[in-house]
Scaffold this motif. Structure first.
Motif, short mmCIF file in Angstrom:
data_model
loop_
_atom_site.label_atom_id
_atom_site.label_comp_id
_atom_site.label_asym_id
_atom_site.label_seq_id
_atom_site.Cartn_x
_atom_site.Cartn_y
_atom_site.Cartn_z
N GLY A 31 -11.46 -85.68 7.71
CA GLY A 31 -10.41 -85.00 6.96
C GLY A 31 -9.20 -85.87 6.66
N VAL A 32 -9.17 -87.08 7.26
CA VAL A 32 -8.00 -87.94 7.08
C VAL A 32 -8.32 -89.09 6.12
CG1 VAL A 32 -6.15 -89.16 8.26
CG2 VAL A 32 -7.49 -87.47 9.53
N SER A 33 -7.63 -89.12 4.99
CA SER A 33 -7.88 -90.19 4.00
C SER A 33 -7.62 -91.56 4.61
CB SER A 33 -6.94 -90.02 2.81
OG SER A 33 -7.24 -88.80 2.17
N SER A 92 -13.70 -84.32 12.55
CA SER A 92 -12.30 -84.15 12.14
C SER A 92 -11.77 -85.38 11.40
CB SER A 92 -11.43 -83.90 13.38
OG SER A 92 -11.72 -82.62 13.91
N TYR A 132 -1.70 -89.93 7.68
CA TYR A 132 -1.80 -89.00 8.81
C TYR A 132 -0.75 -87.89 8.68
CZ TYR A 132 -2.98 -87.71 13.64
OH TYR A 132 -3.40 -87.05 14.78
N MET A 189 -0.10 -84.16 10.29
CA MET A 189 -0.73 -84.13 11.62
C MET A 189 0.06 -85.02 12.58
SD MET A 189 -2.98 -82.71 13.48
CE MET A 189 -4.51 -82.20 12.73
N LYS A 247 -0.22 -94.34 7.69
CA LYS A 247 -0.42 -93.85 6.31
C LYS A 247 -1.46 -92.73 6.27
CE LYS A 247 -1.41 -95.90 1.70
NZ LYS A 247 -0.91 -94.68 1.08
N TYR A 297 -2.69 -88.90 19.00
CA TYR A 297 -2.97 -90.14 18.27
C TYR A 297 -1.67 -90.86 17.97
CZ TYR A 297 -4.20 -93.29 14.49
OH TYR A 297 -4.34 -94.41 13.71
N LYS A 357 1.43 -83.83 16.10
CA LYS A 357 1.12 -84.54 17.35
C LYS A 357 2.41 -84.98 18.06
CE LYS A 357 -3.47 -84.60 17.26
NZ LYS A 357 -4.30 -83.88 18.22
N ALA A 417 -7.41 -79.27 17.01
CA ALA A 417 -6.30 -79.53 16.08
C ALA A 417 -6.78 -79.15 14.68
CB ALA A 417 -5.89 -80.99 16.10
N PHE A 418 -5.84 -78.86 13.80
CA PHE A 418 -6.23 -78.62 12.42
C PHE A 418 -5.04 -78.78 11.49
CE2 PHE A 418 -9.22 -77.48 9.30
CZ PHE A 418 -8.52 -76.81 8.30
N ALA A 419 -5.31 -79.37 10.31
CA ALA A 419 -4.33 -79.42 9.23
C ALA A 419 -5.14 -79.32 7.93
CB ALA A 419 -3.54 -80.72 9.26
N LYS A 460 -6.78 -80.40 4.72
CA LYS A 460 -7.19 -81.74 4.27
C LYS A 460 -6.28 -82.26 3.14
CE LYS A 460 -11.64 -81.98 3.49
NZ LYS A 460 -13.07 -82.41 3.57
C1 LIG Z 1 -5.26 -92.76 8.65
C2 LIG Z 1 -5.36 -92.26 10.08
C3 LIG Z 1 -6.66 -92.70 10.69
C4 LIG Z 1 -6.71 -92.37 12.16
C5 LIG Z 1 -6.90 -90.87 12.39
C6 LIG Z 1 -7.45 -90.65 13.81
C7 LIG Z 1 -7.64 -89.18 14.00
C8 LIG Z 1 -8.86 -88.59 13.68
C9 LIG Z 1 -9.03 -87.21 13.85
C10 LIG Z 1 -7.99 -86.43 14.32
O1 LIG Z 1 -8.12 -85.07 14.50
C11 LIG Z 1 -7.95 -84.25 13.40
C12 LIG Z 1 -8.21 -82.90 13.58
C13 LIG Z 1 -8.14 -82.03 12.49
C14 LIG Z 1 -7.78 -82.52 11.25
O2 LIG Z 1 -7.71 -81.66 10.19
C15 LIG Z 1 -8.84 -81.54 9.40
C16 LIG Z 1 -10.01 -82.22 9.69
C17 LIG Z 1 -11.11 -82.02 8.84
C18 LIG Z 1 -11.01 -81.18 7.75
C19 LIG Z 1 -9.78 -80.52 7.55
O3 LIG Z 1 -9.66 -79.69 6.50
N1 LIG Z 1 -8.73 -80.72 8.36
C20 LIG Z 1 -7.50 -83.87 11.08
C21 LIG Z 1 -7.58 -84.76 12.17
C22 LIG Z 1 -6.78 -87.03 14.65
O4 LIG Z 1 -5.78 -86.24 15.12
C23 LIG Z 1 -6.59 -88.41 14.49
#
Ligand SMILES: CCCCCCc1ccc(Oc2ccc(Oc3cccc(O)n3)cc2)c(O)c1
Length: 257
Positions: free
Chosen positions: A201-203, A198, A158, A161, A156, A148, A165, A96-98, A100
């Motif tokens: 990347g999520v605040s 990954s 997310y 993404m 909040k 997820y 999802k 997955a990717f989005a 940041k």
């Molecule tokens: C506030 C939400 C906390 C729970 C997040 C759980 C989670 C953690 C990681 C997940 O997978 C990604 C995959 C890529 C993604 O995009 C990114 C990651 C790192 C750097 C970047 O530039 N993009 C963000 C989340 C995901 O889908 C869900």
């Protein structure tokens, strides 16, 4: 359980390092006797994967490059898998990717480019991969992707993404309908938050782990091994009656208001 996957060829997409969900899934599949094929995008991931496999004494059938945002790359990868392995029985989509900067603040501020990039890499990629995998799943098989809670409810930060999802989980249902007649099942594991590359990347990621441990029915978080075993279940004959499903592996957190 050490022969649950004997003779089964499974493609695993998305091992970036030892914290990856896909690496937890790999360990569960290997313990169950699966033959493993890996795809990677970044050279760095290939280096990490190679080191992890050596250390775990896992000999892969094949390791191929694949950028799931590029149809030609997917077609080439599955052509090489067909040529060198023949048929496959399982596929793990854990990519997955989005951007940041689109994973914090207000969703209303999401850019068109950022929205499409997240959809392309995180949701459409399953459709394109399933189309190619179907061609070499001639004995039937099982496809599992990773989702997820933010797909179903507002979490909040997310943001974009979460919407990707949601599209992924709807795609699981439409793909399950299309591929069921070929005895190919399509399901998702929706895991609780796990500290991966990954997740950085999520605040606000760090804040949510504490909340889960306090509120989840099991009063704890989950880890890669639990996602690995649930994914193994969905890839194996033990889940032969299940398709189009989203299986929560989150210590029960999703049932809480
Ligand atoms: C506030 C939400 C906390 C729970 C997040 C759980 C989670 C953690 C990681 C997940 O997978 C990604 C995959 C890529 C993604 O995009 C990114 C990651 C790192 C750097 C970047 O530039 N993009 C963000 C989340 C995901 O889908 C869900």
């Amino acid at each position: 359980m050490n022969n649950l996957m004997s003779g089964k060829n499974v493609v695993v997409m998305g091992v970036a390092n030892e914290r990856s969900l896909a690496w937890g899934i790999t360990k569960s599949l290997h313990a169950a006797g699966a033959n493993l094929i890996f795809t990677y995008r970044k050279e760095r991931s290939f280096q990490k994967l190679s080191a992890l496999l050596f250390e775990a004494e896992i000999t892969p059938l094949l390791v191929v490059s694949c950028d799931v945002s590029d149809d030609a790359s997917i077609e080439n990868a599955f052509l090489e898998i067909k040529q060198k392995v023949g048929k496959i029985h399982g596929l793990v989509h854990s990519v997955a990717f989005a951007e940041k900067d689109e994973l914090h603040g207000e969703y209303v501020d999401t850019s068109r480019e950022g929205y499409l990039l997240a959809q392309n890499a995180s949701a459409y990629s399953l459709v394109a991969v399933a189309r190619e995998a179907k061609k070499i799943m001639t004995d039937g098989g099982s496809i599992v992707t990773q989702s997820y809670l933010g797909a179903e409810r507002v979490v909040k930060n997310y943001n974009v993404m979460g919407v990707a999802k949601a599209a992924l989980e709807a795609s699981v249902r439409y793909l399950a309908e299309d591929l069921g007649k070929y005895n190919i099942r399509v399901n998702a594991v929706s895991s609780g938050p796990i500290r991966t590359l990954s997740a950085k990347g999520v605040s606000g990621f760090n804040d949510i782990l504490g909340t889960i441990a306090e509120k989840a029915p099991l009063r704890r978080n989950v880890d890669q091994s639990e996602v690995g075993d649930a994914t193994l279940f969905l890839l194996s004959s033990l889940s032969r009656g299940i398709t189009g499903e989203v299986l929560h592996v989150d210590a029960g957190y999703h049932i809480m208001g």
